[in-house]
Design a protein around this motif. Structure first.
Motif, PDB file in Angstrom:
ATOM      1  N   PHE A  65       0.832  -1.200   0.000  1.00 24.35           N
ATOM      2  CA  PHE A  65       0.000   0.000   0.000  1.00 24.35           C
ATOM      3  C   PHE A  65       0.872   1.258   0.000  1.00 24.35           C
ATOM      4  N   THR A  66       1.972   1.216   0.755  1.00 22.08           N
ATOM      5  CA  THR A  66       2.909   2.340   0.761  1.00 22.08           C
ATOM      6  C   THR A  66       3.461   2.594  -0.641  1.00 22.08           C
ATOM      7  N   ALA A  67       3.814   1.533  -1.352  1.00 27.86           N
ATOM      8  CA  ALA A  67       4.344   1.670  -2.707  1.00 27.86           C
ATOM      9  C   ALA A  67       3.307   2.284  -3.637  1.00 27.86           C
ATOM     10  N   VAL A  68       2.042   1.892  -3.463  1.00 32.91           N
ATOM     11  CA  VAL A  68       0.969   2.455  -4.280  1.00 32.91           C
ATOM     12  C   VAL A  68       0.822   3.945  -4.009  1.00 32.91           C
ATOM     13  N   MET A  69       0.819   4.333  -2.731  1.00 31.08           N
ATOM     14  CA  MET A  69       0.669   5.741  -2.385  1.00 31.08           C
ATOM     15  C   MET A  69       1.863   6.562  -2.851  1.00 31.08           C
ATOM     16  N   ALA A  70       3.055   6.003  -2.708  1.00 30.00           N
ATOM     17  CA  ALA A  70       4.251   6.708  -3.177  1.00 30.00           C
ATOM     18  C   ALA A  70       4.160   6.937  -4.684  1.00 30.00           C
ATOM     19  N   GLY A  71       3.655   5.945  -5.410  1.00 27.23           N
ATOM     20  CA  GLY A  71       3.500   6.094  -6.854  1.00 27.23           C
ATOM     21  C   GLY A  71       2.479   7.150  -7.221  1.00 27.23           C
TER      22      GLY A  71
END
Length: 212
Positions: A65-71
């Motif tokens: 989820f962190t990777a999605v938000m960072a993207g």
């Protein structure tokens, strides 16, 4: 521990593509189904990878989820650059920064992301921490740096530049954000510009009065 690959490793390119596939699939699933209802098994299947491969890249659902938000927050350019308003003096730059902020905050993706966090954060408190860090924190850093850049020339006394960034965000979203979040009409460019100009004028008055 998640495995990493050196850039000269023959597998590095393949692994980067698989990671990107996973993040793309996760982004679609999280935005459509929310955090709680999203299945990592479904994400792996949608990405065309095994669940084992998914966990080689992301140890937990939170990491994914962190990777999605960072993207969703990352600049679209391959090489990040300063915002177009960054070199402009406050009487111009604050309004332009406000317009950029509102266009981003009121986008369909960002509203969907906010709804996910608001809906699931009570059950998964880490979501709130991730959202504040990846979404609110990143923008606050850029704006705080802008205030630092101009504070001496403008003779501002700022007790907390991050609080000043948060105040500006609140002024910008006042009325408009809740309107769109709750299904109201999305503002046009003229209304966004007017809201940004009004918020910038109020922030500038507070900065000049030393109220932040």
């Amino acid at each position: 521990m998640v495995r990493t690959w050196a850039t000269d490793d023959p597998k590095a390119g393949l692994m980067a593509r698989k990671r990107a596939q996973i993040v793309t699939a996760a982004r679609s699933t999280f935005l459509d189904d929310g955090y709680a209802a999203s299945s990592v098994n479904k994400i792996a299947a949608d990405a065309g990878v095994s669940i084992k491969t998914l966990y080689r890249h992301f140890e937990t659902k939170d990491e994914l989820f962190t990777a999605v938000m960072a993207g969703l927050c990352a600049p679209k350019e391959a090489v990040p650059r300063e915002p177009v308003w960054y070199a402009d003096p406050p009487e111009i730059g604050l309004t332009l920064a406000g317009e950029e902020y509102l266009r981003h905050a009121l986008s369909a993706e960002q509203l969907a992301l906010y709804r996910i966090v608001a809906h699931d954060a009570a059950r998964f408190p880490e979501l709130g921490h991730i959202y504040r860090r990846e979404v609110l924190g990143r923008g606050g850093l850029v704006f705080a740096a802008y205030l630092d850049r101009w504070r001496e020339r403008a003779a501002w006394t700022i007790a907390d530049k991050y609080e000043a960034a948060a105040v500006f965000g609140g002024l910008l979203k006042a009325g408009l954000f809740d309107q769109v979040l709750l299904g109201g009409k999305r503002p046009g460019a003229e209304q966004i510009a007017r809201q940004a100009r009004h918020a910038a004028d109020r922030l500038l008055a507070m900065l000049e009065a030393g109220d932040l």
